[in-house]
Design an enzyme around this catalytic site. Structure first.
Site, PDB file in Angstrom:
ATOM      1  CD  GLU A  19      -2.290   1.160   2.945  1.00 18.46           C
ATOM      2  OE1 GLU A  19      -3.190   0.340   3.133  1.00 18.46           O
ATOM      3  OE2 GLU A  19      -1.929   1.977   3.814  1.00 18.46           O
ATOM      4  CG  ASP A 126      -9.228   6.628  11.118  1.00 20.07           C
ATOM      5  OD1 ASP A 126      -9.938   5.818  11.745  1.00 20.07           O
ATOM      6  OD2 ASP A 126      -8.107   6.350  10.657  1.00 20.07           O
ATOM      7  CE  LYS A 199     -16.319  -3.816   7.437  1.00 21.17           C
ATOM      8  NZ  LYS A 199     -15.196  -2.914   7.718  1.00 21.17           N
ATOM      9  CD  GLN A 210      -5.082  -1.006  11.392  1.00 24.44           C
ATOM     10  OE1 GLN A 210      -4.112  -0.950  10.640  1.00 24.44           O
ATOM     11  NE2 GLN A 210      -5.977  -0.043  11.495  1.00 24.44           N
TER      12      GLN A 210
HETATM   13  P1  FAD Z   1     -16.693   0.374   9.454  1.00 22.04           P
HETATM   14  O1  FAD Z   1     -16.672  -0.994   8.905  1.00 22.04           O
HETATM   15  O2  FAD Z   1     -17.821   1.271   9.049  1.00 22.04           O
HETATM   16  O3  FAD Z   1     -16.647   0.263  11.038  1.00 22.04           O
HETATM   17  C1  FAD Z   1     -16.382   1.400  11.859  1.00 22.04           C
HETATM   18  C2  FAD Z   1     -16.859   1.135  13.271  1.00 22.04           C
HETATM   19  O4  FAD Z   1     -18.279   1.127  13.308  1.00 22.04           O
HETATM   20  C3  FAD Z   1     -16.449  -0.235  13.826  1.00 22.04           C
HETATM   21  O5  FAD Z   1     -16.217  -0.065  15.203  1.00 22.04           O
HETATM   22  C4  FAD Z   1     -17.649  -1.127  13.584  1.00 22.04           C
HETATM   23  O6  FAD Z   1     -17.713  -2.181  14.514  1.00 22.04           O
HETATM   24  C5  FAD Z   1     -18.785  -0.111  13.765  1.00 22.04           C
HETATM   25  N1  FAD Z   1     -19.972  -0.384  12.959  1.00 22.04           N
HETATM   26  C6  FAD Z   1     -20.031  -0.794  11.677  1.00 22.04           C
HETATM   27  N2  FAD Z   1     -21.313  -0.830  11.254  1.00 22.04           N
HETATM   28  C7  FAD Z   1     -22.071  -0.410  12.287  1.00 22.04           C
HETATM   29  C8  FAD Z   1     -23.476  -0.206  12.478  1.00 22.04           C
HETATM   30  N3  FAD Z   1     -24.351  -0.465  11.526  1.00 22.04           N
HETATM   31  N4  FAD Z   1     -23.896   0.263  13.687  1.00 22.04           N
HETATM   32  C9  FAD Z   1     -23.005   0.543  14.686  1.00 22.04           C
HETATM   33  N5  FAD Z   1     -21.679   0.347  14.560  1.00 22.04           N
HETATM   34  C10 FAD Z   1     -21.220  -0.110  13.379  1.00 22.04           C
HETATM   35  N6  FAD Z   1      -8.460   5.293   6.574  1.00 22.04           N
HETATM   36  C11 FAD Z   1      -8.359   6.340   5.726  1.00 22.04           C
HETATM   37  O7  FAD Z   1      -8.757   7.457   6.087  1.00 22.04           O
HETATM   38  N7  FAD Z   1      -7.825   6.185   4.472  1.00 22.04           N
HETATM   39  C12 FAD Z   1      -7.397   4.986   4.011  1.00 22.04           C
HETATM   40  O8  FAD Z   1      -6.943   4.888   2.868  1.00 22.04           O
HETATM   41  C13 FAD Z   1      -7.484   3.855   4.877  1.00 22.04           C
HETATM   42  N8  FAD Z   1      -7.072   2.624   4.501  1.00 22.04           N
HETATM   43  C14 FAD Z   1      -7.210   1.559   5.350  1.00 22.04           C
HETATM   44  C15 FAD Z   1      -6.818   0.272   4.921  1.00 22.04           C
HETATM   45  C16 FAD Z   1      -6.943  -0.812   5.767  1.00 22.04           C
HETATM   46  C17 FAD Z   1      -6.510  -2.181   5.292  1.00 22.04           C
HETATM   47  C18 FAD Z   1      -7.448  -0.637   7.082  1.00 22.04           C
HETATM   48  C19 FAD Z   1      -7.559  -1.818   8.022  1.00 22.04           C
HETATM   49  C20 FAD Z   1      -7.850   0.613   7.514  1.00 22.04           C
HETATM   50  C21 FAD Z   1      -7.740   1.726   6.659  1.00 22.04           C
HETATM   51  N9  FAD Z   1      -8.143   2.998   7.047  1.00 22.04           N
HETATM   52  C22 FAD Z   1      -8.037   4.063   6.185  1.00 22.04           C
HETATM   53  C23 FAD Z   1      -8.629   3.239   8.410  1.00 22.04           C
HETATM   54  C24 FAD Z   1     -10.173   3.110   8.514  1.00 22.04           C
HETATM   55  O9  FAD Z   1     -10.788   4.135   7.747  1.00 22.04           O
HETATM   56  C25 FAD Z   1     -10.524   3.258   9.987  1.00 22.04           C
HETATM   57  O10 FAD Z   1     -10.057   2.151  10.706  1.00 22.04           O
HETATM   58  C26 FAD Z   1     -11.955   3.583  10.308  1.00 22.04           C
HETATM   59  O11 FAD Z   1     -12.012   4.046  11.644  1.00 22.04           O
HETATM   60  C27 FAD Z   1     -12.923   2.420  10.172  1.00 22.04           C
HETATM   61  O12 FAD Z   1     -13.113   2.082   8.867  1.00 22.04           O
HETATM   62  P2  FAD Z   1     -13.979   0.771   8.475  1.00 22.04           P
HETATM   63  O13 FAD Z   1     -14.101   0.793   7.012  1.00 22.04           O
HETATM   64  O14 FAD Z   1     -13.429  -0.419   9.129  1.00 22.04           O
HETATM   65  O15 FAD Z   1     -15.384   1.177   9.144  1.00 22.04           O
END
Ligand code: FAD
Length: 317
Positions: A19, A126, A199, A210
């Site tokens: 990445e 984030d 998802k 992560q």
């Molecule tokens: P989600 O899957 O939406 O989850 C977020 C939180 O909400 C979790 O605690 C989950 O349990 C909870 N949740 C999900 N659905 C619900 C619901 N319906 N009701 C209540 N709670 C719920 N960040 C960036 O800004 N740019 C990047 O390019 C980037 N790349 C990444 C690549 C990887 C491989 C990883 C692991 C992370 C990356 N991140 C990036 C960080 C990521 O955006 C953060 O970790 C963010 O806080 C959560 O993203 P997510 O897509 O996992 O969110």
């Protein structure tokens, strides 16, 4: 080609991928190429390009500060297209909920499709810098699941404002994030897994984790995911420690544990050059165990400097 097709085609052989983070705006793209060039000999079938949240800047005007929103890095899609065409490799733009309306996301996806980019990582993003919690953008999504839904709708010709009779339908392969040590906001690992399953049920094709430093946590996560009904590939994300400060920073930002052995080795280092070497050696051992376990891909977080990733890949691929 889709990430999942690359995995299928490899027929059980572990692939190498990494990445990159777009450089700060104003910098030359050559800097990015200089970091990618040394890694191409390991034949990555795909390269991920991250997207950064927008940021607030404060502009002084007659003694007062005006709060404005800006983006510090150039657009991910342009960089993906440049890399794809320069190296003839698939690129995976990270698509965020935060900072984008659904319309903006649709435009982005349509452009991806035109450019032949048919893999995307669907992420929530984030909280903005300086804010404690993630706030959904007005007209945007709150969770990655909703973004996966939007992408899948597009795959079936359903645009935001109706079904369009398309002769070249999008067919995105969708990656999502998974957290072996749970997402920092999730009340428990089990609840977080339930969200991950949502998802996947919405149409995610694979998961990238992560970073983690204890392989046991990854193995347990994969088992727990299977038990929860998640049967898509789970790609481990690996980050070599590079500076002493990572010992505090990584647990603070990502809520992950660092093994005692690694902590003491890093603490014994006198310079960050030594730390970088410790990080490389640890990541080689970590990767070897994952390779032996037959993981589909070893995916490295390069953080803009590739010398350590090259040193690791040279031992493994
Ligand atoms: P989600 O899957 O939406 O989850 C977020 C939180 O909400 C979790 O605690 C989950 O349990 C909870 N949740 C999900 N659905 C619900 C619901 N319906 N009701 C209540 N709670 C719920 N960040 C960036 O800004 N740019 C990047 O390019 C980037 N790349 C990444 C690549 C990887 C491989 C990883 C692991 C992370 C990356 N991140 C990036 C960080 C990521 O955006 C953060 O970790 C963010 O806080 C959560 O993203 P997510 O897509 O996992 O969110």
């Amino acid at each position: 080609m889709k990430v999942t097709d690359h995995i299928d085609k490899a027929n059980g052989k572990t692939l190498f991928s990494f990445e990159i983070i777009p450089p700060q705006k104003g910098k030359n793209i050559q800097e990015l190429y200089d970091n990618i060039d040394p890694l191409m000999e390991f034949n990555p079938p795909f390269i991920d390009v991250t997207t950064s949240r927008e940021e607030y800047v404060y502009i002084e005007k007659e003694g007062l500060f005006d709060k404005k929103i800006t983006r510090m890095r150039p657009g991910t899609l342009g960089i993906c297209a440049a890399i794809k065409h320069k190296y003839n490799v698939d690129t995976v733009p990270h698509v965020l909920c935060g900072g984008f309306t659904k319309e903006e996301t649709e435009y982005l996806l349509v452009d991806c499709h035109y450019l032949g980019i048919n893999n995307v990582m669907a992420l929530r993003g984030d909280a903005m810098k300086g804010e404690q919690y993630f706030k959904a953008t007005r007209g945007g999504h709150s969770y990655a699941t909703q973004l996966v839904n939007q992408i899948q709708n597009l795959n079936s010709g359903k645009y935001l404002h109706g079904v369009i009779d398309v002769d070249d339908k999008a067919d995105f392969c969708i990656g999502v994030a998974g957290y072996p040590e749970k997402h920092l906001e999730a009340p428990s690992l089990q609840t977080d897994l339930k969200r991950l399953k949502e998802k996947v049920d919405a149409g995610a094709d694979y998961v990238v984790t992560q970073m983690f430093f204890d392989n046991q946590k990854y193995f347990e996560f994969v088992e727990a995911a299977k038990k929860a009904g998640i049967h898509v590939p789970i790609i481990p994300g690996i980050k070599p420690i590079a500076v002493k400060r990572h010992l505090q920073l990584l647990p603070q930002v990502f809520r992950i544990d660092i093994p005692e052995t690694l902590i003491s080795e890093v603490e014994n280092c006198k310079t960050n050059k030594e730390v970088r070497q410790v990080g490389i050696e640890f990541a080689i051992e970590q990767s070897k165990e994952l390779l032996d376990a037959g993981v589909p891909v070893l995916h490295y977080y390069s953080m803009g400097k590739s010398d350590n990733i090259k040193a690791i890949a040279s031992e493994l691929f």
